[in-house]
Design a protein around this motif. Structure first.
Motif, PDB file in Angstrom:
ATOM      1  N   ALA A 194       0.845  -1.195   0.000  1.00  0.00           N
ATOM      2  CA  ALA A 194       0.000   0.000   0.000  1.00  0.00           C
ATOM      3  C   ALA A 194       0.873   1.234   0.000  1.00  0.00           C
ATOM      4  O   ALA A 194       1.719   1.416   0.872  1.00  0.00           O
ATOM      5  N   GLY A 195       0.680   2.102  -1.009  1.00  0.00           N
ATOM      6  CA  GLY A 195       1.526   3.284  -1.128  1.00  0.00           C
ATOM      7  C   GLY A 195       2.972   2.932  -1.325  1.00  0.00           C
ATOM      8  O   GLY A 195       3.865   3.695  -0.988  1.00  0.00           O
ATOM      9  N   ASP A 196       3.216   1.716  -1.877  1.00  0.00           N
ATOM     10  CA  ASP A 196       4.578   1.217  -2.090  1.00  0.00           C
ATOM     11  C   ASP A 196       5.370   1.152  -0.788  1.00  0.00           C
ATOM     12  O   ASP A 196       6.582   1.243  -0.780  1.00  0.00           O
ATOM     13  N   VAL A 197       4.663   0.985   0.348  1.00  0.00           N
ATOM     14  CA  VAL A 197       5.357   0.919   1.624  1.00  0.00           C
ATOM     15  C   VAL A 197       4.917  -0.305   2.433  1.00  0.00           C
ATOM     16  O   VAL A 197       5.701  -1.189   2.733  1.00  0.00           O
ATOM     17  N   ILE A 198       3.641  -0.362   2.821  1.00  0.00           N
ATOM     18  CA  ILE A 198       3.170  -1.382   3.754  1.00  0.00           C
ATOM     19  C   ILE A 198       2.565  -2.557   2.999  1.00  0.00           C
ATOM     20  O   ILE A 198       1.582  -2.394   2.268  1.00  0.00           O
ATOM     21  N   PRO A 199       3.136  -3.762   3.150  1.00  0.00           N
ATOM     22  CA  PRO A 199       2.567  -4.912   2.439  1.00  0.00           C
ATOM     23  C   PRO A 199       1.224  -5.331   3.027  1.00  0.00           C
ATOM     24  O   PRO A 199       1.021  -5.264   4.244  1.00  0.00           O
ATOM     25  N   GLN A 200       0.315  -5.766   2.167  1.00  0.00           N
ATOM     26  CA  GLN A 200      -0.993  -6.219   2.622  1.00  0.00           C
ATOM     27  C   GLN A 200      -1.525  -7.280   1.666  1.00  0.00           C
ATOM     28  O   GLN A 200      -1.146  -7.336   0.504  1.00  0.00           O
ATOM     29  N   ILE A 201      -2.394  -8.134   2.187  1.00  0.00           N
ATOM     30  CA  ILE A 201      -3.033  -9.160   1.371  1.00  0.00           C
ATOM     31  C   ILE A 201      -4.303  -8.577   0.764  1.00  0.00           C
ATOM     32  O   ILE A 201      -5.147  -8.035   1.482  1.00  0.00           O
ATOM     33  N   VAL A 202      -4.437  -8.687  -0.553  1.00  0.00           N
ATOM     34  CA  VAL A 202      -5.622  -8.137  -1.219  1.00  0.00           C
ATOM     35  C   VAL A 202      -6.562  -9.222  -1.731  1.00  0.00           C
ATOM     36  O   VAL A 202      -7.729  -8.956  -1.996  1.00  0.00           O
ATOM     37  N   ARG A 203      -6.039 -10.463  -1.858  1.00  0.00           N
ATOM     38  CA  ARG A 203      -6.919 -11.519  -2.386  1.00  0.00           C
ATOM     39  C   ARG A 203      -6.377 -12.888  -2.001  1.00  0.00           C
ATOM     40  O   ARG A 203      -5.174 -13.098  -1.941  1.00  0.00           O
ATOM     41  N   VAL A 204      -7.303 -13.790  -1.710  1.00  0.00           N
ATOM     42  CA  VAL A 204      -6.972 -15.193  -1.496  1.00  0.00           C
ATOM     43  C   VAL A 204      -7.384 -15.953  -2.747  1.00  0.00           C
ATOM     44  O   VAL A 204      -8.526 -15.827  -3.212  1.00  0.00           O
ATOM     45  N   VAL A 205      -6.473 -16.733  -3.317  1.00  0.00           N
ATOM     46  CA  VAL A 205      -6.767 -17.497  -4.534  1.00  0.00           C
ATOM     47  C   VAL A 205      -7.376 -18.832  -4.098  1.00  0.00           C
ATOM     48  O   VAL A 205      -6.669 -19.825  -3.868  1.00  0.00           O
ATOM     49  N   LEU A 206      -8.705 -18.854  -3.967  1.00  0.00           N
ATOM     50  CA  LEU A 206      -9.394 -20.018  -3.409  1.00  0.00           C
ATOM     51  C   LEU A 206      -9.181 -21.286  -4.233  1.00  0.00           C
ATOM     52  O   LEU A 206      -9.100 -22.391  -3.679  1.00  0.00           O
ATOM     53  N   GLU A 207      -9.095 -21.131  -5.563  1.00  0.00           N
ATOM     54  CA  GLU A 207      -8.937 -22.320  -6.395  1.00  0.00           C
ATOM     55  C   GLU A 207      -7.605 -23.022  -6.150  1.00  0.00           C
ATOM     56  O   GLU A 207      -7.427 -24.185  -6.547  1.00  0.00           O
ATOM     57  N   LYS A 208      -6.670 -22.361  -5.490  1.00  0.00           N
ATOM     58  CA  LYS A 208      -5.375 -22.983  -5.188  1.00  0.00           C
ATOM     59  C   LYS A 208      -5.272 -23.393  -3.723  1.00  0.00           C
ATOM     60  O   LYS A 208      -4.200 -23.804  -3.272  1.00  0.00           O
ATOM     61  N   ARG A 209      -6.364 -23.268  -2.955  1.00  0.00           N
ATOM     62  CA  ARG A 209      -6.324 -23.630  -1.533  1.00  0.00           C
ATOM     63  C   ARG A 209      -6.097 -25.137  -1.378  1.00  0.00           C
ATOM     64  O   ARG A 209      -6.822 -25.951  -1.964  1.00  0.00           O
TER      65      ARG A 209
END
Length: 738
Positions: A406-421
C-alpha cells in the motif's frame, strides 16, 4: 508531480521545454541512483511512467529533442574506480508492455512488418525477466577474458575478477562449437535465501542493513576485493549475446540452449510459443510461480525467435523492435502463506502476522505481512461484512495470496486465490490465551457501541514478559525519554539478563556496572562467534576494542543521567499508557502542569469508578477514551508501584505555561519540518507555544513560518510554492529571542 496530469497536447512549446528539462533532471538522477549507486529512490513503475511521459513530449515536440536526449540511452555512466570497457555491441534496454493489449500490439506490429512474407509463421520466445545486474562476458577461443557491467549501454565497468568468483560463470566454455569470439550476456542476481543469510550475518555483527537482493547483488559486484564478491554466492543466468564472430544458432531459443551446453545456467522457464495467447498464458504461469522461484523477477521478456527476422526488423530509439518486456504490476505479486504467528505488543495486543514465501514487490523482498486481528483473518470487518469478495473469505496456512505494498510501503493481502487452496488447509484458530505468559486474552466490550474491540489483548499486563520488554523499548525511544545508546537490542540484553525489569531499573544501572559489563561482554562474545562462523576463521577481540566498549558504557550511563529531569510531556508519553500518544501527552502536561497533579487525579478517578467527569476537567481534544485509559492505569496497583519507583529516580520538570504576547511570533502559525539539531521537536513546539504561536503539522495558506532542518521534504516545497517565510533552526532561534 506538477504538470503530470496535463494532456501533452495542452502544452505550449516553452511549457513543454520546461517539463522536459524537469523530467530530464529527475530521470538522470534516478539512473545514477539505480545503475551506478545501487540505491534507487523510486519504483520501477514510477520510473517507467516518467520515462514514457518524457518520450511522449519529445514525440509531440521533436524540435526540443537535443543531443543529450534520454530516449535512446540506458543505464548510467560507469562508476569511478573501475577501468572502462567499451561494448563492441551496445547493451540496450527493452520496450515495456504493461497490459495484454500492449503485448497484442507488439505482435500486430510484427505481423504488419512481415506481412509481405507469405506463409511466414512468427514464433516467439518467452522467459522470466530477472531483476539483477546485467553483465557481458567476452570469451576468446572459449576462455573468459573480460567481464563488464552494462554502464550506460556503450561503456561499462571492468569487473572481470569479481565475475570470475561466480560459480555459474565458466572460466572456460564446455563442449564445443562455440565461436572464436562471443560476448555472452545475462543477469547477475542474488537468491532470497542468500540475501536473508547475508542480512542475518550482518545483523549479528552490527553491520550494514541490506535493502533488497538486486541492490545487494549490484553492490557485491562492485567490491574492490573479489573475495567479498565470492562470499556473497551470486548467481548468473545467460540469455543473450553481443558481439560474436558467428551466430550460436539460427534461433534465439536454440542459442540459449547452446549456452547451457557450454556450461552456463539458463532459465528453465524459457519457452517457444507460436501465438500471443500462449505468451500471455505463460506470463500468468510465471506470475503465479514468482514467489516460489527463490529469486526476484519483474516481468516476462518476449522475443522474435528467428535471428534473421530480428535483424530485418532492427532497432528503434535504442531498443530492439523484436523484443518487449511484459512487466508485472509493480505493486502486486502471488505468494503462499507458510505460517501465522502471534506477536504481543506493549499494550498486550495479540497481533497476527503471516509468514510468507519471500517475494519481490516494488523492489523490496516481502516475507511478512500483518493480518491485523482475528476478524480480518476470518474475512469480515467490524460490522461482520465481507472484506474480500461477496462472501467472507478467511486466510489459512497454505493459501496462495495476492499481496501489494500500500503506497509502495506497507505490504498487505488483497486476495486469497481459493482455487489454489490446499485440500487439507484448515481455518486458523485465534488463541484465547497469551502465547507468551499464558494469561487470558480477551476482546473488550465498548460500552457505548455494544461491540467488541477488534483486537484481543493479553490481560497479564506487566507480568507478561512480551509487554514488559516492549514497554521498556517504548520508554527509551526517541519520541519518549530518548536515551541515546539504549536501543531495542540493548534493552533485550538487559531484560534477558535480569538487570532491567521496569523503567526504574534503567536509572540504577551505574550502581551495577560490573553486571552490565558482563551482560554486554556476553553479547559481544556471541556476536564474535557468529562473525567467526561467517568468516570461517577464529578472531580475538583486541584490547582497543575492549577499551572502546568500556568507554561506550560510560557514555550510556551519562546518557541515562541526562534524562533524570525530562520534560513532563515526554515523560507522560514514555509511560506507555494506552491511547496516550505524543500529542495527547503534551495536552495532559499543559492541563495538569506536574506529574504529582496528574498522579493524584488518576488515583482519585480510580477510586470513584465511572464518575470520570467529576474528577477530570473538560479539555479540548481529550475525550472519554483517554480519561478511561488514565483511570484504568491508576486503578492497577502494580502500575502505581512501578510509577512510584520510577519517580524516586526521575523528576519530570513541571510544565510552565507562560505565553509571551509581545514576541515576534505571537499569533503566528508555525510548522517544523526536517531534523532539528539544537532542539528536540517537543522543545521546539513548547518554545513556539510559550511565545504565543500555534504549531501546525502541515503547511497551508494559513501558515506564517516554516522552520526547515536538514532532510526537509514536501513541507518545504509546499512552503516555497506558497511563498511562506522559511527559516533554518538558527534563524528561528534568533527570531524567538527578539
Amino acid at each position: 508531480m506538477s504538470g503530470e496530469a496535463r494532456e501533452i497536447e495542452s502544452y505550449s512549446e516553452p511549457e513543454a521545454k520546461a517539463e522536459l528539462d524537469r523530467l530530464h533532471e529527475v530521470l538522470t538522477k534516478a539512473d545514477l541512483l539505480y545503475h551506478q549507486q545501487d540505491a534507487p529512490e523510486m519504483t520501477d513503475a514510477d520510473y517507467d511512467a516518467l520515462k514514457l511521459r518524457y518520450q511522449m513530449l519529445e514525440t509531440a515536440f521533436p524540435e526540443l529533442r537535443g543531443p543529450d536526449s534520454l530516449s535512446g540511452k540506458v543505464g548510467a555512466p560507469p562508476a569511478e574506480g573501475f577501468a572502462k570497457v567499451r561494448h563492441a555491441v551496445p547493451m540496450l534496454s527493452l520496450a515495456k508492455a504493461y497490459t495484454d493489449e500492449d503485448v497484442q500490439d507488439f505482435a500486430d506490429r510484427a505481423r504488419r512488418f512481415f506481412e509481405r512474407d507469405k506463409d511466414l509463421k512468427l514464433v516467439f520466445t518467452a522467459e522470466p525477466k530477472i531483476d539483477g545486474l546485467s553483465a557481458s562476458l567476452r570469451y576468446e577461443n572459449g576462455v573468459l577474458v573480460k567481464g563488464a557491467t552494462r554502464g550506460d549501454g556503450a561503456v561499462g565497468e571492468d569487473i572481470t575478477e569479481n565475475l570470475k568468483t561466480i560459480a555459474d560463470i565458466p572460466h572456460k566454455l564446455a563442449g564445443s562449437g562455440w565461436p572464436e569470439v562471443i560476448e555472452i550476456r545475462g543477469e547477475v542476481y542474488m537468491t532470497y535465501a542468500e540475501f536473508e543469510a547475508l542480512k542475518e550475518r550482518s545483523a549479528a555483527v552490527g553491520g550494514q542493513a541490506y535493502v533488497n537482493p538486486r541492490n545487494t547483488a549490484a553492490g557485491s559486484l562492485r567490491q574492490k576485493d573479489p573475495s567479498v564478491t565470492a562470499s556473497r554466492n551470486l548467481k548468473f543466468f545467460a540469455y543473450a549475446w553481443g558481439y560474436t564472430t558467428a551466430d550460436p544458432a539460427p534461433a534465439q531459443f536454440d542459442a540459449v540452449q547452446k549456452f547451457g551446453a557450454w556450461g552456463f545456467k539458463v532459465n528453465p522457464l524459457m519457452i517457444r510459443a507460436s501465438s500471443i495467447e500462449e505468451l500471455i498464458a505463460h506470463y500468468h504461469v510465471i506470475e503465479e510461480q514468482r514467489s516460489s522461484l527463490g529469486y526476484d523477477i519483474d516481468g516476462v521478456v518476449y522475443k522474435i525467435d528467428d535471428l534473421e527476422l530480428q535483424r530485418r526488423w532492427g532497432f528503434s530509439s535504442g531498443e530492439p523492435r523484436w523484443a518487449v518486456a511484459h512487466k508485472f504490476p509493480a505493486e502486486q505479486a502471488f505468494t503462499t502463506v507458510r505460517a501465522i504467528d502471534i506477536q504481543v505488543g506493549r499494550t498486550g495486543t495479540l497481533a497476527p502476522v503471516a509468514r510468507l514465501a519471500p517475494v519481490g514487490v516494488g523492489g523490496v523482498v516481502v516475507e511478512n505481512v500483518t493480518l491485523h486481528n482475528e476478524d480480518y483473518i476470518a474475512g469480515i470487518d467490524s460490522n461482520g461484512l465481507p472484506i474480500r469478495g461477496d462472501e467472507p473469505i478467511d486466510i489459512r496456512v497454505g493459501d496462495t495470496v495476492v499481496i501489494q505494498r500500500a503506497g509502495d510501503v506497507i505490504p498487505q493481502i488483497v486476495r486469497v486465490v481459493l482455487e489454489k487452496r490446499p485440500a487439507d488447509a484448515v481455518p486458523f484458530e485465534f488463541p484465547h490465551v497469551c502465547p507468551v505468559c499464558g494469561s487470558p486474552a480477551t476482546r473488550e466490550l465498548n460500552e457505548k457501541t455494544g461491540k467488541e474491540d477488534s483486537r484481543r489483548r493479553c490481560t497479564g499486563e506487566l507480568i507478561c514478559p512480551a509487554q514488559a520488554v516492549e514497554q521498556l523499548k517504548h520508554f527509551v525511544s526517541r519520541g519518549a525519554m530518548d536515551i541515546e545508546g539504549l536501543g531495542a537490542e540493548n534493552i533485550d540484553v538487559l531484560f534477558n539478563s535480569g538487570l532491567v525489569k521496569t523503567a526504574a531499573d534503567i536509572f540504577t544501572l551505574r550502581d551495577r556496572r560490573d553486571q552490565v559489563q558482563a551482560a554486554f561482554a556476553a553479547r559481544r562474545e556471541e556476536q564474535s562467534r557468529l562473525r567467526d562462523e561467517a568468516a570461517g576463521k577464529v578472531r580475538k577481540a583486541s584490547r582497543s576494542v575492549e577499551e572502546r566498549s568500556f568507554q561506550g558504557l560510560d557514555k550510556l550511563f551519562a546518557a541515562i543521567d541526562a534524562r533524570r529531569e525530562p520534560e513532563l510531556d515526554r515523560f507522560i508519553f514514555a509511560l506507555g499508557i494506552r491511547h496516550i500518544g505524543e500529542t495527547t501527552g503534551a495536552v495532559l502536561a499543559k492541563t495538569f502542569t506536574s506529574m504529582d497533579n496528574l498522579r493524584a487525579k488518576g488515583i482519585e478517578a480510580a477510586s470513584v469508578g465511572g464518575a470520570l467527569h467529576e474528577v477530570f476537567p473538560s479539555v479540548n481534544g481529550i475525550g472519554d477514551t483517554v480519561w478511561e485509559a488514565l483511570r484504568d492505569f491508576f486503578d492497577n496497583q502494580r502500575n502505581v508501584e512501578v510509577l512510584d519507583r520510577l519517580l524516586e529516580q526521575v523528576k519530570p520538570r513541571d510544565y510552565v505555561v507562560t505565553v509571551s504576547a509581545d514576541s515576534e511570533v505571537a499569533g503566528k502559525t508555525v510548522v517544523f519540518t526536517g531534523s532539528l539539531e539544537k532542539l528536540t521537536r517537543g522543545e521546539a513546539k513548547a518554545m513556539a507555544e510559550r511565545l504565543g504561536a500555534k504549531v501546525a503539522g502541515s503547511v497551508s495558506k494559513n501558515t506564517d513560518i516554516v522552520v526547515a532542518g536538514p532532510g526537509a521534504g514536501s513541507k518545504l516545497k509546499d512552503a516555497q510554492a506558497l511563498g511562506i517565510l522559511v527559516l533554518d533552526e538558527d534563524q528561528w532561534l534568533e527570531l524567538a529571542a527578539k
